[in-house]
Design an enzyme around this catalytic site. Structure first.
Site, PDB file in Angstrom:
ATOM      1  N   TRP A 198       0.861  -1.183   0.000  1.00  0.00           N
ATOM      2  CA  TRP A 198       0.000   0.000   0.000  1.00  0.00           C
ATOM      3  C   TRP A 198       0.905   1.243   0.000  1.00  0.00           C
ATOM      4  O   TRP A 198       1.904   1.289   0.725  1.00  0.00           O
ATOM      5  CB  TRP A 198      -0.914  -0.013   1.228  1.00  0.00           C
ATOM      6  CG  TRP A 198      -1.692   1.264   1.354  1.00  0.00           C
ATOM      7  CD1 TRP A 198      -2.816   1.595   0.671  1.00  0.00           C
ATOM      8  CD2 TRP A 198      -1.371   2.383   2.186  1.00  0.00           C
ATOM      9  NE1 TRP A 198      -3.219   2.854   1.013  1.00  0.00           N
ATOM     10  CE2 TRP A 198      -2.354   3.371   1.949  1.00  0.00           C
ATOM     11  CE3 TRP A 198      -0.347   2.659   3.093  1.00  0.00           C
ATOM     12  CZ2 TRP A 198      -2.355   4.606   2.588  1.00  0.00           C
ATOM     13  CZ3 TRP A 198      -0.342   3.888   3.729  1.00  0.00           C
ATOM     14  CH2 TRP A 198      -1.343   4.845   3.483  1.00  0.00           C
ATOM     15  N   ASP A 365     -15.656  12.552  -1.988  1.00  0.00           N
ATOM     16  CA  ASP A 365     -15.104  11.248  -1.595  1.00  0.00           C
ATOM     17  C   ASP A 365     -15.907  10.647  -0.442  1.00  0.00           C
ATOM     18  O   ASP A 365     -17.046  11.057  -0.155  1.00  0.00           O
ATOM     19  CB  ASP A 365     -13.609  11.413  -1.267  1.00  0.00           C
ATOM     20  CG  ASP A 365     -12.793  10.169  -1.568  1.00  0.00           C
ATOM     21  OD1 ASP A 365     -12.792   9.262  -0.723  1.00  0.00           O
ATOM     22  OD2 ASP A 365     -12.181  10.100  -2.648  1.00  0.00           O
ATOM     23  N   ASP A 366     -15.310   9.713   0.232  1.00  0.00           N
ATOM     24  CA  ASP A 366     -15.932   8.933   1.301  1.00  0.00           C
ATOM     25  C   ASP A 366     -16.579   9.833   2.370  1.00  0.00           C
ATOM     26  O   ASP A 366     -16.042  10.894   2.695  1.00  0.00           O
ATOM     27  CB  ASP A 366     -14.806   8.106   1.953  1.00  0.00           C
ATOM     28  CG  ASP A 366     -15.323   6.991   2.824  1.00  0.00           C
ATOM     29  OD1 ASP A 366     -16.541   6.917   3.027  1.00  0.00           O
ATOM     30  OD2 ASP A 366     -14.488   6.191   3.298  1.00  0.00           O
ATOM     31  N   ARG A 442     -10.199  -2.615   8.195  1.00  0.00           N
ATOM     32  CA  ARG A 442     -10.770  -1.270   8.131  1.00  0.00           C
ATOM     33  C   ARG A 442     -12.239  -1.298   8.559  1.00  0.00           C
ATOM     34  O   ARG A 442     -13.095  -0.679   7.937  1.00  0.00           O
ATOM     35  CB  ARG A 442     -10.637  -0.674   6.732  1.00  0.00           C
ATOM     36  CG  ARG A 442     -10.558   0.843   6.757  1.00  0.00           C
ATOM     37  CD  ARG A 442     -10.669   1.464   5.387  1.00  0.00           C
ATOM     38  NE  ARG A 442     -10.431   2.892   5.476  1.00  0.00           N
ATOM     39  CZ  ARG A 442     -10.952   3.782   4.663  1.00  0.00           C
ATOM     40  NH1 ARG A 442     -11.734   3.420   3.676  1.00  0.00           N
ATOM     41  NH2 ARG A 442     -10.697   5.048   4.811  1.00  0.00           N
ATOM     42  N   ASP A 477     -14.196   2.428  -5.136  1.00  0.00           N
ATOM     43  CA  ASP A 477     -13.110   2.055  -4.226  1.00  0.00           C
ATOM     44  C   ASP A 477     -13.304   0.624  -3.705  1.00  0.00           C
ATOM     45  O   ASP A 477     -14.403   0.054  -3.780  1.00  0.00           O
ATOM     46  CB  ASP A 477     -13.117   3.058  -3.057  1.00  0.00           C
ATOM     47  CG  ASP A 477     -11.767   3.191  -2.368  1.00  0.00           C
ATOM     48  OD1 ASP A 477     -10.878   2.382  -2.645  1.00  0.00           O
ATOM     49  OD2 ASP A 477     -11.624   4.112  -1.541  1.00  0.00           O
ATOM     50  N   MET A 478     -12.279   0.054  -3.124  1.00  0.00           N
ATOM     51  CA  MET A 478     -12.336  -1.303  -2.546  1.00  0.00           C
ATOM     52  C   MET A 478     -11.174  -1.406  -1.556  1.00  0.00           C
ATOM     53  O   MET A 478     -10.029  -1.345  -1.964  1.00  0.00           O
ATOM     54  CB  MET A 478     -12.195  -2.335  -3.665  1.00  0.00           C
ATOM     55  CG  MET A 478     -12.477  -3.751  -3.261  1.00  0.00           C
ATOM     56  SD  MET A 478     -11.171  -4.510  -2.312  1.00  0.00           S
ATOM     57  CE  MET A 478     -10.037  -4.993  -3.575  1.00  0.00           C
ATOM     58  N   ASN A 479     -11.492  -1.538  -0.269  1.00  0.00           N
ATOM     59  CA  ASN A 479     -10.460  -1.303   0.741  1.00  0.00           C
ATOM     60  C   ASN A 479     -10.093  -2.452   1.664  1.00  0.00           C
ATOM     61  O   ASN A 479      -9.682  -2.220   2.802  1.00  0.00           O
ATOM     62  CB  ASN A 479     -10.853  -0.085   1.585  1.00  0.00           C
ATOM     63  CG  ASN A 479     -10.546   1.196   0.835  1.00  0.00           C
ATOM     64  OD1 ASN A 479      -9.407   1.444   0.480  1.00  0.00           O
ATOM     65  ND2 ASN A 479     -11.568   1.989   0.563  1.00  0.00           N
ATOM     66  N   ASP A 547      -2.476   5.751  -3.065  1.00  0.00           N
ATOM     67  CA  ASP A 547      -2.850   6.682  -2.002  1.00  0.00           C
ATOM     68  C   ASP A 547      -1.666   7.554  -1.623  1.00  0.00           C
ATOM     69  O   ASP A 547      -1.821   8.521  -0.873  1.00  0.00           O
ATOM     70  CB  ASP A 547      -3.317   5.909  -0.759  1.00  0.00           C
ATOM     71  CG  ASP A 547      -4.812   5.632  -0.813  1.00  0.00           C
ATOM     72  OD1 ASP A 547      -5.484   6.210  -1.688  1.00  0.00           O
ATOM     73  OD2 ASP A 547      -5.298   4.833   0.005  1.00  0.00           O
TER      74      ASP A 547
HETATM   75  C1  DGJ Z   1      -9.002   4.736  -0.164  1.00  0.00           C
HETATM   76  C2  DGJ Z   1      -8.778   5.575  -1.376  1.00  0.00           C
HETATM   77  O1  DGJ Z   1      -7.624   5.173  -2.056  1.00  0.00           O
HETATM   78  C3  DGJ Z   1      -8.710   7.032  -0.977  1.00  0.00           C
HETATM   79  O2  DGJ Z   1      -8.411   7.816  -2.077  1.00  0.00           O
HETATM   80  C4  DGJ Z   1     -10.015   7.427  -0.343  1.00  0.00           C
HETATM   81  O3  DGJ Z   1     -11.028   7.357  -1.295  1.00  0.00           O
HETATM   82  C5  DGJ Z   1     -10.319   6.523   0.826  1.00  0.00           C
HETATM   83  N1  DGJ Z   1     -10.242   5.134   0.489  1.00  0.00           N
HETATM   84  C6  DGJ Z   1     -11.682   6.811   1.383  1.00  0.00           C
HETATM   85  O4  DGJ Z   1     -12.039   5.955   2.365  1.00  0.00           O
END
Ligand code: DGJ
Length: 727
Positions: A198, A365-366, A442, A477-479, A547
């Site tokens: 990351w 954004d979020d 997360r 997005d996908m986290n 990021d």
């Molecule tokens: C991860 C993304 O890469 C960021 O740019 C941002 O959108 C955050 N998530 C928001 O939770």
């Protein structure tokens, strides 16, 4: 073009500059004869050599000295005398695994068929490509394998995929089915990979290959930050502009394997495809399994030669939709400006300033939905939070549109927060194994996209929002990555299909949403570049590269990404200093020059900037708008690598060759530095070029052989950008 020579039983697949040659042996096994620069001869039988010594190699068909293990093969199975790494491994009902695939028939046709339910390169008319389908059969078990190869008229690339069909009455288990296998006749190669983590994605790593297997892979349920689904074999002396390169890229966004095996006789086998790890697919009578597509590129013009082929092919025949060839807007995203802490007044203030500076798109954004004031809740609850956005999304989007900006919105549709309305109503909709902990990352779980009902829900929810306001851009997005992989809807014998079924579900969702909203510009994201792969680019023509928005860190990330992916696919933003990821302070000019090398944008609270900084931004945006066609769609050349130098440089040449943009960044200042001249490439040696702002005209021959004078730079992280016009 693909020609089949009946006499020698040879298929010659040729692109403009390359040949790929396959032969049906007397035993009907399929041998790989050659891949490289173009060869005219139709008969290369002499390439297949037999050895009369081969301790511990087994004779195939009991023919003295004929050993598949000593023969380069197209698609090796396991157990019938070739004991190297197999491309396919099946498990039959009787418990056995050995297979013996031999030629059955073939078919050559113009064009390229769609890959059912999977992303892939495409043609717009049948004369753009020729396809070979080579059908092999294991006659004992009645299993058919079809190797599909396409060559393009306009790109020096070969695509490959594989279909497995169960023609027997028995159940079949596929434990391994890779998309491509290439057997090379020596091992004097280095393996180049794009690896990282990351905020440190796609760093270039290059190492000599050695005896045995070396592989890169993802077991994370996504292509991942750690490894990109791409490798190249390069010669030791291969540089940016000289030497041989064999590239292997996989059009897939989930678990993959890229494996290089050097055998006892110093032959090298390269394979790429779905990762066999934690994968198994049950194939019932008459069912078919289709693998993702691998895209193979050979160039003897160094890494740049390979990159140009990938960038052009992917830019024109992988990316789709109306935005493929359209200039991409300059955007501002509020994430690093506000994180979760905003309301509609703050958003409008940023948008208002942004418009004044020339920005064209505002991205929210979020944090705009459910009770989302931190990452602890609300994923899945896709309804607007009216405490934060008073009057709702439509009103906000209209107001931003009225300012003269387009409006874009962030989603993370594949996820659910345990603290959410969605989770309360459907606790079994996430990927999980009954009885085991549902591990959070997360604070979130992954929706089970192997289920049709879950996919349908996502399609409808996202569509509702996109229909509710004038939204012209979506950041998808996908986290998190997968753990405790299981699906409540699948029987036990299909649980090892979940990770791949998830990808198929995701691809269906993306296909449906992007076709329902063809005007919307989609950008994919996964904690930055955790799913920067050709599979996602098929649906969404750009990706948030990382990021990490620090200009110096971005040098390596963008350099690595450019090996395979088109300029227009890379999202790059100017952010605040000290930088939020690494705390570094870099000049606004350098942040601009680095971010201008892709899809340009800003991600900071511009309402808090000084007039001087705003002026600098206004100028950057003006310049970018002038040169963005060259940057987004021109040819990209890497000049000085940040992996090897304190100085990094790169350049773009417009498609009509009339405009050149050159960028140079010095990482650390040095006392008494030498004079630096930056030699350009890709120019016309007989043309003259005016260097904008310097009242100077230089010949292409001078620029390529003597170079541009880099001025004296001041301090750490200083930089310079030139715009040249061909006269
Ligand atoms: C991860 C993304 O890469 C960021 O740019 C941002 O959108 C955050 N998530 C928001 O939770």
């Amino acid at each position: 073009m693909i020609i089949y020579n009946k006499e020698s039983k040879t298929f010659n697949l040729s692109t403009k500059k390359t040949s790929y040659i396959i032969k049906i042996l007397d035993t009907n096994h399929i041998a790989h004869i050659y891949w490289g620069s173009k060869i005219k001869s139709q008969n290369l039988d002499y390439v297949i050599r037999r050895r009369n010594w081969g301790s511990f190699l087994t004779n195939t068909d009991n023919i003295e000295n004929f050993m598949l293990e000593a023969t380069p093969q197209e698609y090796p199975g396991y157990g019938s005398t070739d004991l190297r790494s197999p491309a396919i491994e099946l498990l039959f009902e009787d418990g056995s695994s050995a297979t013996d695939f031999r030629y059955k028939s073939h078919n050559i046709y113009n064009g390229k068929n769609k890959l059912k339910n999977l992303p892939a390169t495409y043609v717009e008319s049948d004369d753009e490509a020729t396809t070979l389908e080579l059908n092999l059969i294991d006659s004992l078990k009645n299993i058919e394998v079809t190797l599909v190869y396409t060559v393009f008229r306009d790109f020096d690339a070969i695509t490959r995929s594989v279909r497995v069909k169960n023609n027997s009455k028995d159940d079949l288990r596929i434990n391994r089915v890779l998309s491509a296998n290439v057997d090379f006749k020596d091992s004097d190669y280095e393996l180049l990979q794009l690896s990282g983590a990351w905020a440190r994605e796609r760093h270039i790593i290059r190492n000599k290959i050695r005896s045995g297997s070396q592989s890169i892979e993802s077991r994370r349920g996504a292509s991942s930050h750690a490894q990109n689904p791409f490798i190249a074999l390069v010669r030791e002396n291969t540089t940016e502009n000289y030497g041989e390169v064999y590239g292997f890229s996989l059009v897939y966004s989930g678990n993959f394997l890229a494996n290089v095996e050097v055998d006892m006789y110093e032959n090298t086998r390269v394979q790429i495809g779905l990762n066999p790890f934690d994968f198994s697919w049950l194939l019932k009578e008459n069912e078919e399994f289709i693998t993702p597509e691998a895209v193979l590129v050979y160039s003897n013009k160094g890494l740049t030669g390979m990159s140009h082929i990938y960038q052009c092919l992917y830019g024109k025949r992988l990316l789709r939709g109306e935005h493929r060839d359209k200039i991409r807007p300059v955007l501002i995203n509020n994430w690093e400006a506000t994180y979760f802490d905003f309301n509609e007044t703050k958003i409008k203030e940023i948008a208002y300033e942004a418009k004044k500076l020339g920005i064209e798109l505002f991205v929210l954004d979020d944090g705009w939905f459910g009770e989302r004031n931190s990452d602890e809740s609300s994923l899945g609850d896709w309804f607007v939070n009216e405490t934060k956005i008073k009057g709702g999304l439509k009103k906000l989007a209209d107001e931003i549109n009225d300012m003269g900006l387009e409006f874009g919105l962030w989603f993370e549709p594949e996820m659910v927060s345990p603290v959410s309305e969605l989770y309360k109503s459907h606790p079994d909709w996430c990927i999980h194994i009954p009885g085991r902990n549902k591990s959070e990352a997360r604070n979130q779980l992954i929706l089970d996209l192997s289920r049709k009902d879950v996919c349908d829900y996502i399609i409808e929810k996202i569509s509702d929002i996109l229909n509710s306001a004038k939204i012209s851009y979506v950041k998808w997005d996908m986290n998190r990555n997968m753990s405790e992989i299981g699906s409540a809807k699948l029987p036990k014998e299909r649980q090892k299909e979940v990770a791949h079924r998830y990808m198929l579900g995701l691809y269906r969702v993306l296909e449906e949403i992007t076709s329902r909203f063809p005007n919307v510009l989609f950008e994919s994201c996964s904690g930055g570049g955790g799913r920067f792969d050709p599979g996602m680019l098929y649906y969404m023509p750009q990706t948030w590269t990382s990021d990490n928005t620090d200009a110096i860190e971005r040098l390596k990330i963008q350099f690595g990404t450019s090996l395979v992916y088109p300029n227009a696919s890379m999202g790059c933003h100017v952010s605040d200093v000290p930088n939020h990821q690494v705390d570094r302070i870099t000049p606004i000019e350098t942040r601009g020059i680095v971010a201008m090398s892709g899809n340009f944008g800003y991600e900071l609270d511009i309402t808090k900037l000084s007039d001087l900084e705003k002026d600098a931004i206004r100028k950057q945006i003006d310049i970018y708008k002038e040169i963005r066609e060259t940057i987004q769609f021109g040819d990209f050349y890497r000049l000085l690598s940040p992996f090897e130098n304190n100085d990094t440089a790169w350049m773009f040449v417009s498609k009509d060759k009339k405009e050149i943009v050159v960028s140079f960044v010095r990482t650390l200042a040095k006392p008494n530095p030498k004079f630096v001249s930056l030699k350009l490439v890709g120019l016309d040696e007989d043309s003259s070029y005016e260097i904008k702002g310097e009242n100077l005209v230089l010949g292409g021959d001078e620029l390529m052989n003597i170079g541009l004078n880099v001025p004296e730079l001041k301090g750490d992280y200083d930089s310079k950008m030139w715009i040249l016009k061909r006269l």
